[in-house]
Write an enzyme that holds these catalytic residues in place. Structure first.
Site, PDB file in Angstrom:
ATOM      1  N   GLU A  64      12.322   0.755   7.481  1.00  0.00           N
ATOM      2  CA  GLU A  64      11.373  -0.145   6.830  1.00  0.00           C
ATOM      3  C   GLU A  64      11.636  -0.252   5.334  1.00  0.00           C
ATOM      4  O   GLU A  64      11.276  -1.236   4.709  1.00  0.00           O
ATOM      5  CB  GLU A  64       9.931   0.309   7.079  1.00  0.00           C
TER       6      GLU A  64
ATOM      7  N   ASP B   2       0.848  -1.181   0.000  1.00  0.00           N
ATOM      8  CA  ASP B   2       0.000   0.000   0.000  1.00  0.00           C
ATOM      9  C   ASP B   2       0.886   1.233   0.000  1.00  0.00           C
ATOM     10  O   ASP B   2       1.519   1.501   1.003  1.00  0.00           O
ATOM     11  CB  ASP B   2      -0.991   0.004   1.162  1.00  0.00           C
TER      12      ASP B   2
END
Ligand SMILES: *[C@@H]1O[C@H](CO)[C@@H](O)[C@H](O)[C@H]1NC(C)=O
Ligand SMILES: *[C@@H]1O[C@H](CO)[C@@H](O)[C@H](O)[C@H]1NC(C)=O
Ligand SMILES: *[C@@H]1O[C@H](CO)[C@@H](O)[C@H](O)[C@H]1NC(C)=O
Ligand SMILES: *[C@@H]1O[C@H](CO)[C@@H](O)[C@H](O)[C@H]1NC(C)=O
Ligand SMILES: *[C@@H]1O[C@H](CO)[C@@H](O)[C@H](O)[C@H]1NC(C)=O
Length: 578
Positions: free
Chosen positions: A512, A322
């Protein structure tokens, strides 16, 4: 008593056998955290910089009281509530996020797990030790109140402590946990892993599936289905077959969710196939990104179009990507997202491995009829993947677009995930896959494999690179029987380690995602929120590569990076010529 329990159990069992899902709760009807006027008002007033803040706040009193007070506030002002009034309402009725958990030092954490000894480069070994220590920072345990008064929290209660990704992600996430668990197993922490597995199994027992993350507002959607694979890795390390025996019904139940709720029948060139897709048939904005979803949908004139946009955004979130141009049909713009019209390679590769694993678990446990069911399911999936996703000319698998009945020939690391999943083991396939990577010049990206070659401003696109996607390519090539593929796997792992290590040296942090367009390597950007530090899966993949290639990896330097890659590229080219 005994008799009644026995009958109850029988009824429950029968319910499961017949696939009666009616007994399961609906995926979140909270009038505070999932839907309703209070949520809408607070999020649209943008009381906090990140919409996730509000839906993570615990209640200071019962939800009924909160809703009653809010309705009174509304009616006393004839529906008008100022930003200031909203703010004080929230302060009076909610607590700050993050207090429902304590940091937790895993009990099975200890110094010097064995794999560290095999890392030759001293700088990399010291770094691996730091990464191993990070598990102590990322451990969390829920307070007992979350279990005793669950309606005051958006957090889904989990009895066992666990590892979180880090940053804004203060709860557990489904697919992140797979790479976290691989890292934990290298760190010799099987007890922590077992606890995390137990949490997921409990959640499947309660809800019938695993939500995207550990919050009720994530319940409508799942994430890439890796639970059975996590169990597989745990079993490999521990031989704890008793744990598998106790929970195999729950693993089966989770795959049944994917079979019932996320499959699609496709007629193609006169034959019928069934494959899986990400699909969340619920409208409404995502509670944790409410104002962004509202603002985007405001560009559409019709209610139907807005609702279907929201469903497609949720399906995009379910994919783990996403967001990405991978799900856009027609343009590079988020309004054109149609996730449910894509048959994703990685989803089907994960399920293919899950079916193979369940077949083998059932057969170890002596349940041959169930083993056969899963062998057949896997065989049918392979036929469908071969027919719809594989492209012999291009030498790779591709996402299949249901609207156009065509493959999407864009580059994504997930295109190679069937090799990673071990679903297609013919060595000729690995050879075709490396030619495919060469044709797309993937080795020219020195800091990691890009997520795609499209620049869309979304975080799952160029120039970002993500740890799990490196693993999806590297492990597949490394475990193939082609030495050229194995060499390429090593080079890709080395590039990734250089990037992670260089950024770590600079910032003393793991991220991340990374921006591979910047020469020294930088944390990534784009998308809906700031880049997050931590970071569970990045640490897991780094440990995995350090373990696999500890005898060969170097910490390197800018110039060394360049010359070594050149040398390897030259060797590869030589290999091609000879
Ligand atoms: C799965 O489908 C069943 C019925 O087809 C439905 O009752 C259930 O709510 C669905 N699960 C989720 C999480 O959407
Ligand atoms: C696919 O077809 C099978 C067999 O006809 C049917 O049982 C199943 O419900 C169909 N699945 C979907 C998602 O339409
Ligand atoms: C495929 O499915 C359609 C619709 O369910 C059916 O009419 C057709 O006979 C099937 N074709 C084959 C080859 O099974
Ligand atoms: C494979 O790719 C080639 C080249 O783009 C294309 O012509 C062909 O139709 C594709 N095959 C399949 C099965 O989609
Ligand atoms: C690779 O080769 C070994 C030994 O020749 C064999 O046992 C193994 O199954 C092969 N693996 C694959 C993926 O072909």
């Amino acid at each position: 008593m005994q008799g009644r329990n026995g009958i109850l159990q029988l009824v429950l069992l029968l319910g499961l056998e017949l696939g009666l899902e009616g007994a399961l709760p609906p995926p979140c009807d909270s009038q505070i955290y999932c839907t309703g006027e209070l949520l809408r008002r607070v999020q649209m007033a943008k009381l906090y910089q990140d919409d996730k803040h509000f839906v993570d706040m615990p209640l200071s009193m019962s939800p009924d009281q909160v809703l009653k007070d809010f309705n009174e506030l509304l009616s006393s002002n004839e529906g008008y509530v100022s930003r200031e009034q909203l703010k004080s309402f929230v302060t009076e009725h909610f607590k700050d996020p993050g207090q429902e958990m304590d940091t937790w030092i895993p009990q099975d954490w200890r110094d010097s797990p064995k794999f560290l000894q095999n890392i030759v480069d001293p700088k990399l070994r010291a770094w691996a030790e730091d990464l191993h220590k990070l598990w102590k920072k990322l451990g969390r345990k829920m307070k007992a109140e979350v279990g005793s008064q669950p309606d005051r929290y958006s957090l889904i209660y989990a009895a066992q402590p666990f590892i979180v990704p880090g940053g804004r992600f203060i709860e557990f996430y489904y697919w992140d946990s797979f790479w976290v668990i691989e890292g934990l197993l290298l760190s010799e922490m099987p007890q922590t892993v077992k606890g995390m597995l137990q949490n997921f199994l409990d959640i499947v027992d309660r809800y019938g599936h695993i939500p995207n993350g550990g919050r009720v507002y994530y319940l409508q959607r799942s994430q890439p289905p890796l639970l059975t694979l996590m169990m597989g890795r745990y079993l490999e390390r521990t031989n704890d077959i008793d744990f598998v025996r106790d929970n195999i019904g729950t693993l089966h139940q989770e795959l049944e969710f994917w079979r019932h709720n996320r499959s699609v029948n496709i007629s193609h060139k006169g034959a019928n196939y069934t494959l899986n897709r990400y699909h969340v048939p619920y409208g409404g904005p995502r509670p944790e990104s409410y104002s962004k979803d509202e603002e985007l949908a405001a560009l559409l004139p019709e209610e139907d179009a807005r609702e279907s946009l929201w469903a497609e955004l949720k399906a995009g979130a379910e994919s783990g990507w996403d967001f990405s141009s991978r799900w856009f049909i027609g343009s590079n713009y988020l309004l054109d997202i149609k996730t449910s019209q894509v048959i994703p390679v990685d989803l089907n590769a994960f399920l293919c491995q899950a079916e193979g694993l369940l077949a083998s678990f059932y057969s170890i446990l002596g349940n041959m009829p169930m083993a056969k069911i899963y062998q057949d399911a896997q065989a049918q999936r392979k036929v469908a993947m071969q027919a719809l996703l594989w492209n012999e000319t291009l030498g790779s698998w591709f996402d299949f677009n249901l609207e156009s009945s065509q493959q999407n020939h864009g580059f994504y690391p997930t295109n190679l995930s069937p090799l990673w999943a071990g679903c297609f083991s013919d060595p000729a396939i690995a050879i075709k896959n490396i030619k495919y990577l060469e044709d797309n010049k993937i080795l020219t990206y020195k800091h990691g494999i890009p997520t795609s070659l499209q620049i869309s401003g979304q975080q799952w696109d160029f120039p970002n690179a993500w740890a799990p996607l490196q693993d999806l390519v590297v492990q597949g090539l490394a475990e193939s029987n082609s030495t050229r593929a194995q060499d390429m796997a090593f080079q890709l792992a080395q590039n990734w380690i250089w990037t992670n290590f260089a950024v770590y040296q600079k910032n003393k942090a793991m991220y991340e995602k990374y921006d591979i367009n910047i020469d020294s390597g930088e944390p990534g950007g784009g998308g809906e929120y700031e880049v997050q530090e931590g970071f569970g899966w990045t640490n897991g993949v780094a440990l995995k590569f350090l373990n696999r290639y500890g005898d060969r990896l170097t910490s390197g330097s800018g110039s060394m990076m360049f010359s070594t890659s050149c040398l390897l590229l030259a060797l590869l080219l030589l290999g091609l010529l000879c």
